[in-house]
Write a protein that holds these residues in place. Structure first.
Motif, PDB file in Angstrom:
ATOM      1  N   ALA A 207      16.138 -13.842   7.623  1.00 34.37           N
ATOM      2  CA  ALA A 207      15.306 -14.651   6.947  1.00 34.37           C
ATOM      3  C   ALA A 207      13.690 -14.416   7.825  1.00 34.37           C
ATOM      4  O   ALA A 207      12.913 -14.815   6.993  1.00 34.37           O
ATOM      5  CB  ALA A 207      15.976 -16.194   7.437  1.00 34.37           C
ATOM      6  N   LYS A 208      13.855 -14.389   8.979  1.00 37.96           N
ATOM      7  CA  LYS A 208      12.807 -14.194   9.650  1.00 37.96           C
ATOM      8  C   LYS A 208      11.966 -13.058   8.947  1.00 37.96           C
ATOM      9  O   LYS A 208      10.514 -13.181   8.892  1.00 37.96           O
ATOM     10  CB  LYS A 208      13.002 -13.776  11.258  1.00 37.96           C
ATOM     11  N   GLN A 209      12.482 -11.948   8.808  1.00 38.42           N
ATOM     12  CA  GLN A 209      11.742 -10.699   8.241  1.00 38.42           C
ATOM     13  C   GLN A 209      11.103 -10.928   7.169  1.00 38.42           C
ATOM     14  O   GLN A 209      10.073 -10.617   6.439  1.00 38.42           O
ATOM     15  CB  GLN A 209      12.606  -9.446   8.205  1.00 38.42           C
ATOM     16  N   ALA A 210      12.011 -11.512   6.005  1.00 45.51           N
ATOM     17  CA  ALA A 210      11.434 -11.911   4.772  1.00 45.51           C
ATOM     18  C   ALA A 210      10.439 -12.936   4.818  1.00 45.51           C
ATOM     19  O   ALA A 210       9.388 -12.812   4.011  1.00 45.51           O
ATOM     20  CB  ALA A 210      12.653 -12.477   3.730  1.00 45.51           C
ATOM     21  N   VAL A 211      10.265 -13.842   5.576  1.00 42.72           N
ATOM     22  CA  VAL A 211       9.073 -14.802   5.929  1.00 42.72           C
ATOM     23  C   VAL A 211       8.274 -14.102   6.395  1.00 42.72           C
ATOM     24  O   VAL A 211       6.906 -14.300   5.830  1.00 42.72           O
ATOM     25  CB  VAL A 211       9.723 -16.097   6.601  1.00 42.72           C
ATOM     26  N   ALA A 212       8.079 -13.128   7.160  1.00 43.82           N
ATOM     27  CA  ALA A 212       7.322 -12.392   7.824  1.00 43.82           C
ATOM     28  C   ALA A 212       6.463 -11.679   6.730  1.00 43.82           C
ATOM     29  O   ALA A 212       5.080 -11.681   6.655  1.00 43.82           O
ATOM     30  CB  ALA A 212       7.672 -11.509   8.788  1.00 43.82           C
ATOM     31  N   ILE A 213       7.207 -10.949   5.813  1.00 44.80           N
ATOM     32  CA  ILE A 213       6.686 -10.314   4.571  1.00 44.80           C
ATOM     33  C   ILE A 213       5.799 -11.308   3.919  1.00 44.80           C
ATOM     34  O   ILE A 213       4.668 -10.960   3.299  1.00 44.80           O
ATOM     35  CB  ILE A 213       7.806  -9.571   3.755  1.00 44.80           C
ATOM     36  N   ALA A 214       6.538 -12.553   3.558  1.00 46.04           N
ATOM     37  CA  ALA A 214       5.723 -13.412   2.901  1.00 46.04           C
ATOM     38  C   ALA A 214       4.258 -13.900   3.382  1.00 46.04           C
ATOM     39  O   ALA A 214       3.207 -14.088   2.616  1.00 46.04           O
ATOM     40  CB  ALA A 214       6.538 -14.833   2.443  1.00 46.04           C
ATOM     41  N   VAL A 215       4.374 -14.090   4.553  1.00 47.11           N
ATOM     42  CA  VAL A 215       3.101 -14.503   5.386  1.00 47.11           C
ATOM     43  C   VAL A 215       2.105 -13.318   5.038  1.00 47.11           C
ATOM     44  O   VAL A 215       1.046 -13.711   4.908  1.00 47.11           O
ATOM     45  CB  VAL A 215       3.606 -14.783   6.893  1.00 47.11           C
ATOM     46  N   ALA A 216       2.568 -12.151   5.341  1.00 49.32           N
ATOM     47  CA  ALA A 216       1.580 -10.994   5.184  1.00 49.32           C
ATOM     48  C   ALA A 216       1.161 -11.005   3.834  1.00 49.32           C
ATOM     49  O   ALA A 216      -0.122 -10.517   3.606  1.00 49.32           O
ATOM     50  CB  ALA A 216       2.330  -9.568   5.660  1.00 49.32           C
ATOM     51  N   ALA A 217       1.805 -11.389   2.601  1.00 46.54           N
ATOM     52  CA  ALA A 217       1.462 -11.268   1.428  1.00 46.54           C
ATOM     53  C   ALA A 217       0.378 -12.350   1.300  1.00 46.54           C
ATOM     54  O   ALA A 217      -0.709 -12.129   0.595  1.00 46.54           O
ATOM     55  CB  ALA A 217       2.781 -11.628   0.441  1.00 46.54           C
ATOM     56  N   SER A 218       0.730 -13.475   1.978  1.00 47.48           N
ATOM     57  CA  SER A 218      -0.387 -14.608   1.560  1.00 47.48           C
ATOM     58  C   SER A 218      -1.701 -13.953   2.282  1.00 47.48           C
ATOM     59  O   SER A 218      -2.712 -14.092   1.718  1.00 47.48           O
ATOM     60  CB  SER A 218      -0.165 -15.830   2.327  1.00 47.48           C
ATOM     61  N   GLU A 219      -1.736 -13.239   3.578  1.00 46.93           N
ATOM     62  CA  GLU A 219      -2.878 -12.838   3.948  1.00 46.93           C
ATOM     63  C   GLU A 219      -3.601 -11.846   3.173  1.00 46.93           C
ATOM     64  O   GLU A 219      -4.782 -11.778   2.891  1.00 46.93           O
ATOM     65  CB  GLU A 219      -2.549 -12.365   5.520  1.00 46.93           C
ATOM     66  N   SER A 220      -2.833 -10.852   2.354  1.00 50.00           N
ATOM     67  CA  SER A 220      -3.117  -9.730   1.741  1.00 50.00           C
ATOM     68  C   SER A 220      -3.837 -10.453   0.577  1.00 50.00           C
ATOM     69  O   SER A 220      -5.005 -10.079   0.198  1.00 50.00           O
ATOM     70  CB  SER A 220      -2.230  -8.929   1.032  1.00 50.00           C
ATOM     71  N   LEU A 221      -3.414 -11.677  -0.151  1.00 50.02           N
ATOM     72  CA  LEU A 221      -3.965 -12.115  -1.446  1.00 50.02           C
ATOM     73  C   LEU A 221      -5.333 -12.681  -0.912  1.00 50.02           C
ATOM     74  O   LEU A 221      -6.164 -12.689  -1.510  1.00 50.02           O
ATOM     75  CB  LEU A 221      -3.011 -13.301  -1.730  1.00 50.02           C
ATOM     76  N   ARG A 222      -5.247 -13.494   0.193  1.00 50.21           N
ATOM     77  CA  ARG A 222      -6.461 -13.837   0.523  1.00 50.21           C
ATOM     78  C   ARG A 222      -7.531 -12.860   0.981  1.00 50.21           C
ATOM     79  O   ARG A 222      -8.739 -13.180   0.784  1.00 50.21           O
ATOM     80  CB  ARG A 222      -6.151 -14.836   1.945  1.00 50.21           C
ATOM     81  N   THR A 223      -7.348 -11.942   1.765  1.00 51.51           N
ATOM     82  CA  THR A 223      -8.267 -10.864   2.241  1.00 51.51           C
ATOM     83  C   THR A 223      -8.541  -9.720   1.079  1.00 51.51           C
ATOM     84  O   THR A 223      -9.459  -8.978   1.305  1.00 51.51           O
ATOM     85  CB  THR A 223      -7.941 -10.246   3.686  1.00 51.51           C
ATOM     86  N   ASN A 224      -7.703  -9.697  -0.139  1.00 55.57           N
ATOM     87  CA  ASN A 224      -7.790  -8.526  -0.741  1.00 55.57           C
ATOM     88  C   ASN A 224      -7.788  -7.176  -0.189  1.00 55.57           C
ATOM     89  O   ASN A 224      -8.481  -6.191  -0.400  1.00 55.57           O
ATOM     90  CB  ASN A 224      -8.924  -8.561  -1.652  1.00 55.57           C
ATOM     91  N   ARG A 225      -6.916  -7.110   0.720  1.00 54.40           N
ATOM     92  CA  ARG A 225      -6.646  -5.756   1.719  1.00 54.40           C
ATOM     93  C   ARG A 225      -5.211  -5.712   1.918  1.00 54.40           C
ATOM     94  O   ARG A 225      -4.351  -6.812   1.989  1.00 54.40           O
ATOM     95  CB  ARG A 225      -7.235  -6.065   3.194  1.00 54.40           C
ATOM     96  N   PRO A 226      -4.624  -4.357   2.118  1.00 54.63           N
ATOM     97  CA  PRO A 226      -3.203  -4.399   2.578  1.00 54.63           C
ATOM     98  C   PRO A 226      -3.137  -4.866   4.098  1.00 54.63           C
ATOM     99  O   PRO A 226      -3.798  -4.679   4.707  1.00 54.63           O
ATOM    100  CB  PRO A 226      -2.932  -2.981   2.592  1.00 54.63           C
ATOM    101  N   VAL A 227      -2.042  -5.376   4.104  1.00 51.55           N
ATOM    102  CA  VAL A 227      -1.606  -6.125   5.501  1.00 51.55           C
ATOM    103  C   VAL A 227      -0.375  -5.203   6.166  1.00 51.55           C
ATOM    104  O   VAL A 227       0.694  -5.219   5.475  1.00 51.55           O
ATOM    105  CB  VAL A 227      -1.352  -7.564   5.387  1.00 51.55           C
ATOM    106  N   SER A 228      -0.503  -4.860   7.194  1.00 52.49           N
ATOM    107  CA  SER A 228       0.638  -4.211   7.966  1.00 52.49           C
ATOM    108  C   SER A 228       1.497  -5.378   8.892  1.00 52.49           C
ATOM    109  O   SER A 228       0.844  -6.267   9.290  1.00 52.49           O
ATOM    110  CB  SER A 228      -0.003  -3.304   9.152  1.00 52.49           C
ATOM    111  N   LEU A 229       2.594  -5.093   8.897  1.00 55.37           N
ATOM    112  CA  LEU A 229       3.684  -5.918   9.484  1.00 55.37           C
ATOM    113  C   LEU A 229       3.997  -5.193  10.944  1.00 55.37           C
ATOM    114  O   LEU A 229       3.891  -4.045  11.019  1.00 55.37           O
ATOM    115  CB  LEU A 229       4.917  -6.123   8.791  1.00 55.37           C
TER     116      LEU A 229
END
Lengths: 334, 334, 334, 334
Positions: free
Chosen positions: A311-333
């Protein structure tokens, strides 16, 4: 056969479905109590559930030594608190996704569970879908070689009620969190990087509420596999759920399920059925099988097949996805 | 590469198609002459055919030693006479089906061909269809074990012009003769017994002309395989051509071909294409491949891959089918 | 019917295929000359091509007023120079893709063509594929509503010869340039932004030569549609070519073509055919239809259905894709 | 919701399945007693069935006024006797097929049921299968026009235990009786004439026991539709259950169901799943839905959706089929 006495906390749409599945398919499971302040009492009575409790009666109920497990299907915002209380009572539990909306929150739940030494299985039901789990096994047995590209299609049949949007956590946390888990499940790899293209194409009101409804999500997994997810809040032809894993030795793909396999041929066209309309029908078998796994885990006192870290990993990816959408950049985990 | 000079006798719909295929796919084949009293001369000129002859010029043309082969696509009623004349001229030939409407008539053609020592290939084009020939090979290689049941679906897209009915030879001789050949081809067995149920369901006028338009035909093959053929003069959705061989170790089936593999999913249904509309499109490849086989046979001076005896057997089955329909009894073949 | 006299420049694998298609399907087209310093003369002779020329004889040949058009299928690096010479000679032409490896180079060709007022059709054959063009038409007719997500799968059956890699232009220019054109074709939109994830997963030697072999490419189109392309230099099961357009009112998708529609069912599995092995078989019909369009354009003196600007746009996207791969950032197109 | 108290008579493989389905899907149905001299008592106890009775206790149990219905799943030879006793006790009932092995025997049961004015539903479960009932509805709505040809494929995955053969009633009564009912169901017509070709192709021992294992059956329906059934006691790839209705305006067909929709593509082939292995999985939903219909009929006090006359007609066809096989002649039904 061991008998399990369970309490179900939260009986909205999903909670009810779980109760009905438990009664239908698990003769060795007894639903001792339902905890919900707004329970549909006629429904509960018709099923012969002995105890219908208010939420402030939960801790007392948890202190009953005959209770073996708790099924949590309450509002997502209450999940972590509930997990803590159930863990402190020393009970094993199944909790619907999402456990929480940030990795940090979920870590609190993980800590509680670990300290108490109890089992927590998370509701990533798609792992138990016969199609998806067949793909996972085929990939694990090496039949497609090294996986190069994973493709996931996840499209809901109908945009959600707008009231739901603000408390949903947003498209990635509410909806694609399943896909992020699927990507990890079929590759047995962690996500290293996320890039998102997304927009409001279905309904401008979703945008006004701060969410998007359409996206393509690219993932780079830590052993080199790429994954692309295409997702929409509305596919008019039904709940479009496809998965494909392409690798060095071949490819395996699951197509949509339909209610029948009939085809009508006329002078105009060949008509076949659209895919199943909602998650209830599409993942019916998966919902049953995830409980089968849960009670097998309880019986074997083994560790959860889908745990809080998933659950934690999936949520971490979701959070990174939101950041990518906001910044229009690839986001590293990390 | 050996060059073949050919004469094409009869240039109606099928004859034209053969000429065009020869020009398109066989650089080593030259159509030296077309023999047809009502030829479409503009069409012939546009293709650059050097000689366009009347039917009374055929024998002179056949005496030309540079001619290697004759393609006969004239009216069925002229086939036997033409075969005799071509054989007497010592030329190899390809003849469209049906060669004749009774086994006895065909025997006359067989005798002429055998006496002259020439090659006669018969136009059972479906043997060359990639789907059907794949099935035949798979069965021959034993991959479905001993064949138990063969199923053939043969449905025309549109009832024929009523003017054609009286000279067609009737449903079995005109249309199902292909199926009778297919049954023999995929099982490599002869037919022992035929039973027919048939009626006029498509168009009462077909009945008034003494023919039927719908039938189910049951065959017992001489090594024990059963075959059922279902047939109609009109399937509004197109030219329905399916074949299945079921045996002790499995089953192999060919589904219909379509122009594209696109599928449109809407809120109403999933739409895909109806099957190809006519024999021209459906058996395009087969028409090409049967000539490939013909010229390969000529080059190798080997015996015809589909010979006059195949035509005779198929017609004998058709005749028995007619008798079965008339008497409502199974009819044995000698 | 108007007769067209053509010269074919470059007779490698693709050039030969073009010549054979012209001879087979276009009775009104005469291949007057082949220009290739290393021509397979036996092959050319067997086809009866009247003139087989060295490259230094091209300009003389172009001065022949009876020549109507030139088909350019030489090495990509020579395309722009050839286009200029053909344009200066006032001849219409068809040129294989890629015209050049940068938008600037292609602009040189565009200028030459515009100045001369001749027609230049570019070899984006997939636009003429019956499946892909059906999809384009269905989308254009609004049957899937506003397009939200386009999905393109482009996987080659077998990694190319390593010698080809350095002069290929790289994966994007050589291979995905088709996909970039398809994205533009089905959406009738221009690309605004590109993001790439790519790596060497098939063969490390491809990496040593400075190229990659596996990628997922995300495009943002200028009216809001997203497009995802997944691509590989090697799919062991064949040439995997799929296209899907998902929109507000539905979805249309094209599945792979196979040689037959047979299915073998045994105790172990149901076996069906892998997709067609190479572009020659898969796009056979498209190769024919693009010439049909070319000669129709010539006859009508209309403008090219796929022109030099389409080539330029596709190359601009490929160049942006390379930059995105290098910088790990989304790259905007002007 | 009305509560129904039922007694289940006979708890072999099918009886057990019925009991488990009743417990799982029908919260308003209570299985008050099981009547079986050789019951699996551990199984019955685990399900909490209150009364496990010997067959000589049945009449006493039937006299209990709280009992609403009886499910008969005993040996076929006892069916008529049981129906008479249940009818005399004034109880409604569901009886597995076949009710009896001759139309005359079944008439005895019909008389008893009519005299008592009770409801008798017969276990032709396939009428409730979602695929088959979709076809029936589509045909009834006229979407394929007038039905011309019905095709039924019915192949068992594995030859039955040889001990079962002598008491099975033979292939037609035991196995194809379902198909005869399906033909009547989808056409809403009666059978006028039957012709059979059949043999022992699967196992010579089946022949030694006086039965056959492979057949093609032709039916002429009383409003002109033809029906062909192809059947086998052994299809190594699973339980092959297909149905097609072809008519003047089109065709509707149901393909086999599979466990998943996954497809594996490798360099060798595309592998998909064989059809479901047995009637338990294939008709799971149908078994549930036929009880839904049964209890709805009880609640509405309406007449049975599949009644004793349907059983009688199907058996009459089976008897005629046997005579046709014996005499090698088409046999008319009165």
């Amino acid at each position: 056969m061991k008998i399990f006495n369970v309490i179900v906390v939260g009986c909205g749409r999903i909670g009810k479905m779980h109760v009905e599945n438990l009664l239908a398919y698990f003769p060795n499971v007894t639903v001792q109590a339902i905890v919900d302040d707004n329970v549909d009492s006629e429904w509960a009575k018709s099923l012969g559930i002995p105890n219908i409790l208010q939420s402030d009666q939960l801790d007392a109920a948890l202190s009953d030594p005959s209770i073996d497990a708790v099924i949590i299907a309450a509002s997502s915002s209450e999940h972590v608190n509930l997990i803590q209380r159930v863990a402190q009572a020393g009970k094993n539990m199944f909790c619907e996704k999402p456990i929480g909306f940030t990795p940090e929150t979920i870590q609190v739940a993980i800590n509680a569970v670990e300290q108490a030494g109890v089992i927590l299985q998370v509701g990533f039901n798609r792992r138990f879908d016969p199609d998806f789990s067949r793909i996972q096994q085929t990939v694990a047995h090496g039949e497609v070689g090294l996986p190069h590209i994973v493709k996931i299609t996840n499209r809901d049949p109908r945009r959600p009620d707008l009231k739901f949007i603000p408390r949903s956590g947003g498209l990635f946390l509410d909806f694609n969190v399943h896909d992020f888990d699927t990507a990890r499940f079929v590759t047995q790899q962690e996500v290293k990087e996320v890039f998102v293209m997304g927009a409001v194409l279905v309904d401008p009101k979703i945008g006004e509420l701060g969410d998007i409804d359409t996206a393509t999500i690219s993932l780079k997994m830590d052993k080199g596999t790429f994954c692309i997810i295409d997702t929409s809040r509305e596919a008019v032809y039904g709940y479009d759920q496809r998965l494909e894993v392409f690798g060095s030795e071949g490819s395996i793909a699951a197509d949509n399920e339909t209610e029948t396999r009939t085809q009508l041929s006329t002078a105009d066209a060949v008509f076949s059925e659209t895919c199943l309309y909602s998650f209830v029908e599409r993942y019916q078998e998966a919902y049953r099988l995830q409980f089968e796994a849960f009670f097998a885990t309880l019986a074997a006192k083994s560790s959860a097949v889908v745990g809080a870290n998933d659950a934690k990993q999936a949520v971490a990816i979701a959070v990174a996805a939101s950041e990518s959408l906001r910044t229009n950049r690839p986001v590293s985990l990390k």
